[in-house]
Design a protein around this motif. Structure first.
Motif, PDB file in Angstrom:
ATOM      1  N   THR A   1       0.571  -1.196  -0.361  1.00  0.00           N
ATOM      2  CA  THR A   1       0.399   0.198   0.125  1.00  0.00           C
ATOM      3  C   THR A   1       1.122   0.746  -0.439  1.00  0.00           C
ATOM      4  OG1 THR A   1      -1.839  -1.199   1.158  1.00  0.00           O
ATOM      5  CG2 THR A   1      -2.086   1.430   1.197  1.00  0.00           C
TER       6      THR A   1
ATOM      7  N   LEU B   1       0.802   4.128  -2.577  1.00  0.00           N
ATOM      8  CA  LEU B   1       0.934   5.648  -2.615  1.00  0.00           C
ATOM      9  C   LEU B   1       1.681   6.405  -3.277  1.00  0.00           C
ATOM     10  CD1 LEU B   1      -0.800   5.299   0.872  1.00  0.00           C
ATOM     11  CD2 LEU B   1      -2.417   5.764  -1.640  1.00  0.00           C
TER      12      LEU B   1
ATOM     13  N   VAL C   1       1.510   6.056  -5.987  1.00  0.00           N
ATOM     14  CA  VAL C   1       0.840   7.561  -7.637  1.00  0.00           C
ATOM     15  C   VAL C   1       1.353   9.099  -7.079  1.00  0.00           C
ATOM     16  CG1 VAL C   1      -1.691   8.213  -6.622  1.00  0.00           C
ATOM     17  CG2 VAL C   1      -1.143   5.728  -6.720  1.00  0.00           C
ATOM     18  N   SER C   2       2.044   9.830  -6.804  1.00  0.00           N
ATOM     19  CA  SER C   2       2.401  10.772  -6.260  1.00  0.00           C
ATOM     20  C   SER C   2       3.773  11.495  -6.712  1.00  0.00           C
ATOM     21  CB  SER C   2       2.409  10.953  -5.115  1.00  0.00           C
ATOM     22  OG  SER C   2       3.624  10.142  -4.149  1.00  0.00           O
TER      23      SER C   2
ATOM     24  N   HIS D   1       4.171  13.818  -0.178  1.00  0.00           N
ATOM     25  CA  HIS D   1       3.337  13.023   0.228  1.00  0.00           C
ATOM     26  C   HIS D   1       4.500  11.786   0.149  1.00  0.00           C
ATOM     27  CE1 HIS D   1       0.593   9.313  -1.468  1.00  0.00           C
ATOM     28  NE2 HIS D   1      -0.530  10.119  -0.511  1.00  0.00           N
TER      29      HIS D   1
ATOM     30  N   CYS E   1       5.354   8.976   2.048  1.00  0.00           N
ATOM     31  CA  CYS E   1       5.256   7.704   1.463  1.00  0.00           C
ATOM     32  C   CYS E   1       6.619   6.556   1.952  1.00  0.00           C
ATOM     33  CB  CYS E   1       4.303   7.012   0.515  1.00  0.00           C
ATOM     34  SG  CYS E   1       2.787   7.351   0.822  1.00  0.00           S
TER      35      CYS E   1
ATOM     36  N   ILE F   1      -9.699  12.306   0.440  1.00  0.00           N
ATOM     37  CA  ILE F   1      -9.643  11.243   0.294  1.00  0.00           C
ATOM     38  C   ILE F   1      -8.570  11.286  -1.173  1.00  0.00           C
ATOM     39  CG2 ILE F   1     -10.724   9.970  -1.697  1.00  0.00           C
ATOM     40  CD1 ILE F   1     -13.107   9.991  -0.850  1.00  0.00           C
ATOM     41  N   TYR F   2      -8.127  12.814  -1.548  1.00  0.00           N
ATOM     42  CA  TYR F   2      -6.871  13.712  -2.683  1.00  0.00           C
ATOM     43  C   TYR F   2      -6.060  13.783  -1.270  1.00  0.00           C
ATOM     44  CZ  TYR F   2     -10.495  14.642  -5.410  1.00  0.00           C
ATOM     45  OH  TYR F   2     -11.654  15.070  -6.463  1.00  0.00           O
TER      46      TYR F   2
ATOM     47  N   LEU G   1      -4.421   9.577  -0.945  1.00  0.00           N
ATOM     48  CA  LEU G   1      -3.753   9.203  -2.274  1.00  0.00           C
ATOM     49  C   LEU G   1      -2.924   9.816  -2.772  1.00  0.00           C
ATOM     50  CD1 LEU G   1      -7.311   8.161  -4.437  1.00  0.00           C
ATOM     51  CD2 LEU G   1      -5.113   7.034  -3.406  1.00  0.00           C
ATOM     52  N   ILE G   2      -3.370  11.239  -3.563  1.00  0.00           N
ATOM     53  CA  ILE G   2      -2.399  11.811  -3.915  1.00  0.00           C
ATOM     54  C   ILE G   2      -1.210  13.342  -2.742  1.00  0.00           C
ATOM     55  CG2 ILE G   2      -2.590  10.876  -6.624  1.00  0.00           C
ATOM     56  CD1 ILE G   2      -4.312  14.330  -6.455  1.00  0.00           C
TER      57      ILE G   2
END
Ligand SMILES: [Zn+2]
Ligand SMILES: [Zn+2]
Length: 362
Positions: free
Chosen positions: A81, A85, A88-89, A185, A189, A325-326, A329-330
């Motif tokens: 996870t 993440l 994604v960023s 972010h 992560c 949520i944003y 996630l990002i």
């Protein structure tokens, strides 16, 4: 009478709505060679490199030796996870424009009136408005009005809204208003991933040293040691960057602003003409004592610090509906248009004091 056609023109969207064309036009001017992507390839390699060792440790130690499928599944899920993440960023930072600066409807008079403006006309018009010719208000390399906190990146060859820094690791791009939340972010992560790998590896190493006869093979403890060492290094290196950016967000500064004390000169009130300085004053025009005064003041004057809660909300935008949520996630979406920012109400008084001290040291 028809207007003469200009030799060179800026195409302006007078509707002021769709600006995507300008992003693309702008980005096409940035020429990157293949070697600019080598640091990004190395970064991707480093992100994937621990996985073979992680599989060996998770399967051999947690599943086969300890016979603990719950721990195996939890570690597996957390690791994947966090890395998902981070990817994604990372994609956001690489693919998204960090903050285009362009002529738009809010730039008002010359554009809204004519829609199409020649170079000479643009220069003449700029010279006639209040202070658009100031080096902090207009970029003479991109030929665009430079909004507050925007800077010109000499490597990218363009201006970037609320530019934080140029990052060679993330596709040789700048980190700016639109990508800074994703950048923070990403750091979070990677730091969390490295710290988690360090913890589970050290736990496995300790068990292996305490129970040498129960270890399945000799290779697994080596993988555990390598993971622990790499985890400690990455946690410290990336974590220190993260801590620095947490400090910058809390005080509402960009890296450029934090490392450039003489940017303050752009904001100080006009100095007396008898000092014979430019408006705004340039660093090289100041005496040694005046430069020391500016450096001292830079430690205290936070132009955009409006309290840590509002500073964080300005970057991550968590006041928006579903903003969490944003955020998860990002890294959220930055608030505002990146062109104007609320200022610290005390900053003007501090700048007036700085101006008075500069005058005294003249
Ligand atoms: Zn520029
Ligand atoms: Zn750049």
């Amino acid at each position: 009478m028809s207007r003469p056609q200009p030799l060179l023109s800026f195409e302006v969207d007078t509707s002021g709505q769709d600006t995507s064309l300008k992003y693309d036009d702008f980005d096409s001017e940035v020429r990157r060679s293949w070697y600019h992507y080598l640091p990004l390839c190395l970064l991707l390699f480093l992100m994937m490199a621990p996985y073979p060792s992680l599989f060996i440790v998770l399967v051999n130690h947690y599943l086969r030796t300890l016979d603990n499928p719950i721990a195996f599944v939890i570690h597996f899920l957390v690791i994947f996870t966090l890395k998902f993440l981070a990817f994604v960023s990372l994609m956001i930072c690489v693919a998204r424009d960090p903050g285009p600066v362009f002529f738009n409807a809010s730039d008002q008079d010359p554009i809204d009136q004519h829609g199409d403006m020649g170079l000479a006309e643009a220069l003449m018009t700029m010279g006639n408005t209040d202070d658009d010719c100031r080096p902090d208000k207009f970029c003479r390399k991109c030929w665009v009005p430079k909004p507050e906190r925007a800077h010109h990146c000499s490597i990218c060859g363009r201006c970037v809204l609320k530019m934080d820094h140029h990052c060679p690791w993330l596709g040789a791009k700048c980190i700016g208003h639109r990508t800074y939340p994703a950048f923070v972010h990403f750091l979070t992560c990677i730091t969390a991933f490295s710290a988690y790998v360090t913890i589970i590896s050290i736990s496995a190493v300790r068990w292996s040293f305490n129970n040498p006869l129960l270890v399945l093979d000799q290779a697994t403890p080596v993988h555990e040691l390598l993971l622990a060492a790499a985890g400690v290094i990455f946690t410290l290196v990336v974590g220190s960057f993260l801590v620095y950016h947490i400090y910058l967000i809390t005080t509402n500064q960009t890296t450029v602003e934090a490392l450039s004390p003489f940017l303050l000169l752009r904001y100080i009130p006009p100095l007396p003409a008898s000092m014979k300085l430019s408006d705004p004053p340039m660093e090289e025009e100041l005496s040694y004592n005046q430069r020391r005064v500016v450096r001292d003041a830079h430690r205290f004057v936070r132009m955009y610090d409006v309290g840590w809660r509002r500073n964080w909300a300005q970057v991550f935008g968590w006041s928006k509906p579903q903003g969490w949520i944003y955020l998860l996630l990002i890294g959220g979406t930055g608030n505002g248009d990146g062109r104007s920012f609320p200022r610290n109400p005390r900053s003007q008084e501090m700048l007036s004091r700085l101006a008075a001290r500069l005058e005294k040291e003249a």
